[in-house]
Structure formats: structure tokens, C-alpha cells
Design a protein around this motif. Structure first.
Motif, PDB file in Angstrom:
ATOM      1  N   ALA A   1      25.315 -24.302  21.580  1.00 26.30           N
ATOM      2  CA  ALA A   1      25.389 -23.434  20.408  1.00 26.30           C
ATOM      3  C   ALA A   1      24.256 -23.753  19.440  1.00 26.30           C
ATOM      4  N   GLN A   2      23.950 -25.037  19.274  1.00 27.04           N
ATOM      5  CA  GLN A   2      22.846 -25.426  18.389  1.00 27.04           C
ATOM      6  C   GLN A   2      21.511 -24.970  18.963  1.00 27.04           C
ATOM      7  N   GLU A   3      21.329 -25.111  20.267  1.00 34.97           N
ATOM      8  CA  GLU A   3      20.102 -24.634  20.925  1.00 34.97           C
ATOM      9  C   GLU A   3      19.944 -23.127  20.734  1.00 34.97           C
ATOM     10  N   LEU A   4      21.053 -22.404  20.828  1.00 36.92           N
ATOM     11  CA  LEU A   4      21.039 -20.955  20.657  1.00 36.92           C
ATOM     12  C   LEU A   4      20.601 -20.584  19.246  1.00 36.92           C
ATOM     13  N   ILE A   5      21.147 -21.260  18.257  1.00 38.10           N
ATOM     14  CA  ILE A   5      20.777 -20.990  16.873  1.00 38.10           C
ATOM     15  C   ILE A   5      19.297 -21.291  16.644  1.00 38.10           C
ATOM     16  N   ASP A   6      18.830 -22.412  17.191  1.00 35.48           N
ATOM     17  CA  ASP A   6      17.420 -22.788  17.034  1.00 35.48           C
ATOM     18  C   ASP A   6      16.493 -21.761  17.679  1.00 35.48           C
ATOM     19  N   ALA A   7      16.850 -21.303  18.868  1.00 38.01           N
ATOM     20  CA  ALA A   7      16.018 -20.329  19.569  1.00 38.01           C
ATOM     21  C   ALA A   7      15.993 -18.993  18.831  1.00 38.01           C
ATOM     22  N   GLN A   8      17.134 -18.563  18.323  1.00 39.09           N
ATOM     23  CA  GLN A   8      17.184 -17.301  17.595  1.00 39.09           C
ATOM     24  C   GLN A   8      16.388 -17.378  16.291  1.00 39.09           C
ATOM     25  N   THR A   9      16.441 -18.521  15.629  1.00 35.83           N
ATOM     26  CA  THR A   9      15.649 -18.718  14.409  1.00 35.83           C
ATOM     27  C   THR A   9      14.164 -18.679  14.729  1.00 35.83           C
ATOM     28  N   ARG A  10      13.795 -19.321  15.827  1.00 40.61           N
ATOM     29  CA  ARG A  10      12.379 -19.337  16.242  1.00 40.61           C
ATOM     30  C   ARG A  10      11.903 -17.928  16.601  1.00 40.61           C
ATOM     31  N   ILE A  11      12.735 -17.140  17.248  1.00 40.34           N
ATOM     32  CA  ILE A  11      12.375 -15.753  17.566  1.00 40.34           C
ATOM     33  C   ILE A  11      12.125 -14.980  16.286  1.00 40.34           C
ATOM     34  N   GLN A  12      12.973 -15.159  15.302  1.00 39.12           N
ATOM     35  CA  GLN A  12      12.805 -14.450  14.039  1.00 39.12           C
ATOM     36  C   GLN A  12      11.479 -14.840  13.376  1.00 39.12           C
ATOM     37  N   GLU A  13      11.154 -16.129  13.380  1.00 43.88           N
ATOM     38  CA  GLU A  13       9.891 -16.583  12.813  1.00 43.88           C
ATOM     39  C   GLU A  13       8.703 -15.958  13.534  1.00 43.88           C
ATOM     40  N   LEU A  14       8.790 -15.917  14.860  1.00 46.83           N
ATOM     41  CA  LEU A  14       7.688 -15.358  15.643  1.00 46.83           C
ATOM     42  C   LEU A  14       7.541 -13.856  15.408  1.00 46.83           C
ATOM     43  N   ARG A  15       8.646 -13.164  15.208  1.00 43.22           N
ATOM     44  CA  ARG A  15       8.568 -11.726  14.924  1.00 43.22           C
ATOM     45  C   ARG A  15       7.874 -11.466  13.592  1.00 43.22           C
TER      46      ARG A  15
ATOM     47  N   LYS B   1       5.617 -13.447  12.259  1.00 40.25           N
ATOM     48  CA  LYS B   1       4.210 -13.738  12.500  1.00 40.25           C
ATOM     49  C   LYS B   1       3.540 -12.600  13.256  1.00 40.25           C
ATOM     50  N   LEU B   2       4.266 -12.011  14.204  1.00 47.15           N
ATOM     51  CA  LEU B   2       3.719 -10.889  14.967  1.00 47.15           C
ATOM     52  C   LEU B   2       3.450  -9.696  14.055  1.00 47.15           C
ATOM     53  N   ALA B   3       4.358  -9.445  13.139  1.00 46.67           N
ATOM     54  CA  ALA B   3       4.202  -8.315  12.225  1.00 46.67           C
ATOM     55  C   ALA B   3       3.010  -8.505  11.284  1.00 46.67           C
ATOM     56  N   SER B   4       2.704  -9.757  10.955  1.00 43.18           N
ATOM     57  CA  SER B   4       1.585 -10.021  10.053  1.00 43.18           C
ATOM     58  C   SER B   4       0.313 -10.410  10.810  1.00 43.18           C
ATOM     59  N   ASN B   5       0.290 -10.181  12.110  1.00 39.96           N
ATOM     60  CA  ASN B   5      -0.869 -10.450  12.978  1.00 39.96           C
ATOM     61  C   ASN B   5      -1.317 -11.910  12.937  1.00 39.96           C
ATOM     62  N   GLN B   6      -0.378 -12.834  12.836  1.00 41.74           N
ATOM     63  CA  GLN B   6      -0.702 -14.252  12.848  1.00 41.74           C
ATOM     64  C   GLN B   6      -0.323 -14.912  14.169  1.00 41.74           C
ATOM     65  N   LEU B   7       0.369 -14.185  15.021  1.00 39.81           N
ATOM     66  CA  LEU B   7       0.850 -14.760  16.280  1.00 39.81           C
ATOM     67  C   LEU B   7      -0.221 -14.631  17.346  1.00 39.81           C
TER      68      LEU B   7
ATOM     69  N   ARG C   1       3.685 -13.941  24.314  1.00 39.11           N
ATOM     70  CA  ARG C   1       4.602 -14.220  25.427  1.00 39.11           C
ATOM     71  C   ARG C   1       5.674 -15.228  25.052  1.00 39.11           C
ATOM     72  N   GLU C   2       5.432 -15.968  23.991  1.00 35.66           N
ATOM     73  CA  GLU C   2       6.413 -16.954  23.549  1.00 35.66           C
ATOM     74  C   GLU C   2       7.719 -16.274  23.129  1.00 35.66           C
ATOM     75  N   ILE C   3       7.612 -15.075  22.566  1.00 30.79           N
ATOM     76  CA  ILE C   3       8.804 -14.314  22.185  1.00 30.79           C
ATOM     77  C   ILE C   3       9.621 -13.993  23.429  1.00 30.79           C
TER      78      ILE C   3
END
Length: 71
Positions: free
Chosen positions: A15-29, A31-37, A41-43
Motif C-alpha cells: 500500500a505504501q509502494e502504491l501511494i509512492d508510485a501514484q505520487t511520483r506519477i502525479q509529479e511527472l505529469r 513536469k510533462l505539462a511544463s516541458n521539464q520531463l 517513458r518513466e510515466i
């Protein structure tokens, strides 16, 4: 992380791994929207990890449900 490693973890750790991964996806999204990513493929890899974790959690829930109904 492969499925074998995930199956060896407890439900709380998953459950903790799931929360961490979902948080990381949100961060990457963001960054993607602001053209910093740089690595888009990491998403995809994280989304697949989330699916694996959810599958293993469902397997563990089914396994515990079956054993409790047998007893």
C-alpha cells in the motif's frame, strides 16, 4: 520491481509502494505539462508498476478470503 519481489511484501508495504508510485506519477505529469520531463517513458513504467501492485494486492485479498471461508 518485479512481481516476485512484490509478492514477498506485506499488504501494508504494498500500500505504501502504491501511494509512492501514484505520487511520483502525479509529479511527472506536472513536469510533462511544463516541458521539464526528459524521460516520458518513466510515466509508463510507473503506471505498469501501479497495475502490478494492485494485482498483487487483489491476489493477497483473494487468498486470505479463500482461506478464511474454508475455515
Amino acid at each position: 520491481m518485479d512481481t516476485k519481489t512484490l509478492r514477498s511484501k506485506t499488504a501494508a508495504a504494498l500500500a505504501q509502494e502504491l501511494i509512492d508510485a501514484q505520487t511520483r506519477i502525479q509529479e511527472l505529469r506536472f513536469k510533462l505539462a511544463s516541458n521539464q520531463l526528459k524521460n516520458v517513458r518513466e510515466i509508463r513504467a510507473l503506471k505498469r508498476l501501479v497495475a502490478r501492485i494492485e494485482s498483487v494486492l487483489a491476489e493477497q485479498a483473494n487468498r486470505s478470503h479463500k482461506t478464511s471461508s474454508i475455515l
